[in-house]
Write a protein that holds these residues in place. Structure first.
Motif, PDB file in Angstrom:
ATOM      1  N   ASN A  29      -2.228  -3.829   4.111  1.00  0.00           N
ATOM      2  CA  ASN A  29      -3.221  -4.058   2.722  1.00  0.00           C
ATOM      3  C   ASN A  29      -2.834  -3.341   1.869  1.00  0.00           C
ATOM      4  OD1 ASN A  29      -4.428  -1.990   5.571  1.00  0.00           O
ATOM      5  ND2 ASN A  29      -2.468  -0.366   5.064  1.00  0.00           N
TER       6      ASN A  29
ATOM      7  N   CYS B  74       0.522  -0.225  -0.052  1.00  0.00           N
ATOM      8  CA  CYS B  74       0.180   0.138  -0.144  1.00  0.00           C
ATOM      9  C   CYS B  74       0.761   1.384   0.186  1.00  0.00           C
ATOM     10  CB  CYS B  74      -0.898   0.135   0.833  1.00  0.00           C
ATOM     11  SG  CYS B  74       0.116   0.233   2.814  1.00  0.00           S
ATOM     12  N   MET B  75       2.120   1.495   0.583  1.00  0.00           N
ATOM     13  CA  MET B  75       3.271   2.245   1.413  1.00  0.00           C
ATOM     14  C   MET B  75       2.692   3.578   1.926  1.00  0.00           C
ATOM     15  SD  MET B  75       5.420   1.497  -1.781  1.00  0.00           S
ATOM     16  CE  MET B  75       6.638   2.161  -2.025  1.00  0.00           C
TER      17      MET B  75
ATOM     18  N   CYS C 277       0.764   2.309   4.795  1.00  0.00           N
ATOM     19  CA  CYS C 277       0.895   1.781   6.267  1.00  0.00           C
ATOM     20  C   CYS C 277       2.208   1.895   6.294  1.00  0.00           C
ATOM     21  CB  CYS C 277       0.674   0.305   6.414  1.00  0.00           C
ATOM     22  SG  CYS C 277       1.621  -0.683   5.814  1.00  0.00           S
TER      23      CYS C 277
ATOM     24  N   CYS D 282       5.159  -0.623   5.360  1.00  0.00           N
ATOM     25  CA  CYS D 282       5.526   0.225   4.312  1.00  0.00           C
ATOM     26  C   CYS D 282       6.589   0.941   4.268  1.00  0.00           C
ATOM     27  CB  CYS D 282       4.144   0.361   2.742  1.00  0.00           C
ATOM     28  SG  CYS D 282       3.585  -1.096   2.443  1.00  0.00           S
TER      29      CYS D 282
ATOM     30  N   CYS E 171       2.887  -5.900   4.898  1.00  0.00           N
ATOM     31  CA  CYS E 171       1.662  -4.607   4.284  1.00  0.00           C
ATOM     32  C   CYS E 171       0.269  -5.455   4.853  1.00  0.00           C
ATOM     33  CB  CYS E 171       1.377  -3.899   3.220  1.00  0.00           C
ATOM     34  SG  CYS E 171       0.965  -2.907   2.590  1.00  0.00           S
TER      35      CYS E 171
HETATM   36 ZN   LIG Z   1       1.747  -1.425   3.557  1.00  0.00          ZN
END
Ligand SMILES: [Zn+2]
Ligand SMILES: [Zn+2]
Length: 350
Positions: A110, A93-94, A96, A99, A108
């Motif tokens: 998500n 997700c970049m 959370c 991430c 991750c």
């Molecule tokens: Zn994430």
């Protein structure tokens, strides 16, 4: 105007078909990619063979693909029309905490690939073997101008190998034994060599030993005829190996690794095995020899970027590992060849 495009889909056990869909309209944060190549990974052909029932069908399979950017949404700035790109199939997700802290994307919570959900077209998967693919910009990695399309398709496998090599902390000059010279074994060998390791490879197939030699590896052990410890000792002047990468998911490979491991050896379990292999370890040996047993799977976004850089700048070369190519119409044949036993990578050309 609706664009109809074609996608390679695993539709049943030992059945892959080309299906047609309407191409959705890309959103402001997305990139429309005209795919050029999709490699058939072990994950894909084992699903096709019916060995991975946890991966649902119908699956718009593939994750080792590369293509050219056709259009970008208005919020996309890091790639433009005409760029050669590869996509990170782990879809972190970049945003959370995991991430943002740079962890492996498996952390991750998500990531949409964690649990398979059917999309609006009734399919699972990433559509990497489609003529087009629409991907969120954060998963799209650009390769250097002049990089080859074939090369770009290896970003995902190389990123997972970089992750594993970092986990076993390979240092320049260390002696690393790679068990198994299939595609992933040889990518491990190639990356370990780039990291400065002195690489030894064990294998039991003539074809794979020949490929290892063709890629410039000359410390090869044929486990059908050679005693692994005697040969390692010859190659290292009596030193034990510092690390062992187990790149084939079968029971015999685990036994071999444990036989070859001596004081302080770091063992990397790189490969998943279907059916699951078993491994009888002696805990006392692990204790007294201070063996480290380390698992690895997937990669972090940073590993993926590093893979795109290494491949794009031609610092590692994996071209020989593409054994055959088929057009999308022959996707079924491509699976038959990819699953035929001793195969390296087969590619679907789009
Ligand atoms: Zn994430
Ligand atoms: Zn793969």
């Amino acid at each position: 105007m609706v664009i109809i495009y074609r996608v390679g889909v695993i539709t049943g056990v030992k059945e892959a078909k080309v299906l047609e869909y309407d191409l959705p309209v890309a959103l402001p944060d997305q990139v429309l990619i005209k795919n050029k190549i999709c490699l058939i990974c072990t994950t894909d052909y084992q699903q096709w063979m019916g060995l991975r029932p946890h991966q649902p069908i119908p699956m718009a399979f593939g994750h080792e693909s590369a293509g050219i950017v056709e259009a970008t949404g208005c919020n996309v700035f890091h790639v433009k029309e005409g760029d050669l790109v590869a996509c990170n199939g782990y879809r972190p997700c970049m945003v959370c905490e995991s991430c943002k802290s740079g962890k492996n994307s498996s952390y991750c919570q998500n990531s949409p690939i964690k649990d398979f959900k059917r999309d609006a077209y009734g399919l699972y998967g990433l559509y990497a073997c489609g003529e087009y693919q629409i991907v969120e910009a954060k998963h799209v990695y650009k390769l250097k101008p002049g990089a080859a399309i074939d090369t770009a398709a290896f970003c995902e496998p190389v990123s997972t190998v970089i992750h594993g090599i970092n986990r076993i902390r390979v240092k320049p000059g260390e002696r690393v034994l790679v068990i198994g010279a299939g595609t992933m074994g040889l990518i491990n060998a190639e990356v370990a060599r780039f990291f400065g390791a002195d690489v030894i490879i064990s294998e039991l197939s003539d074809k794979k030993l020949e490929m290892a030699a063709a890629m410039g590896f000359n410390k090869l052990i044929d486990v059908r005829t050679d005693d692994i410890n005697v040969r390692v000792s010859e190659f290292t002047n009596g030193h034990p190996v510092d690390a062992i990468i187990i790149a084939v998911g079968v029971t015999a490979a685990y036994k071999q690794a444990f036989d070859a491991a001596q004081m302080g050896c770091r063992l990397l379990i790189f490969a998943g095995g279907y059916p699951p292999p078993s491994w009888d370890t002696d805990p006392n040996r692990v204790h007294y020899q201070m063996t480290e047993i380390i698992g690895t799977y997937g990669c972090s976004p940073a590993d993926f970027q590093y893979a795109a850089d290494l491949l794009g700048e031609k610092k590692i070369n994996l071209d020989k590992l593409i054994e055959g190519r088929y057009p999308l119409d022959d996707v079924q044949k491509a699976f038959e060849m990819a699953s035929s036993g001793d195969a390296f990578r087969y590619a679907v050309m789009l």
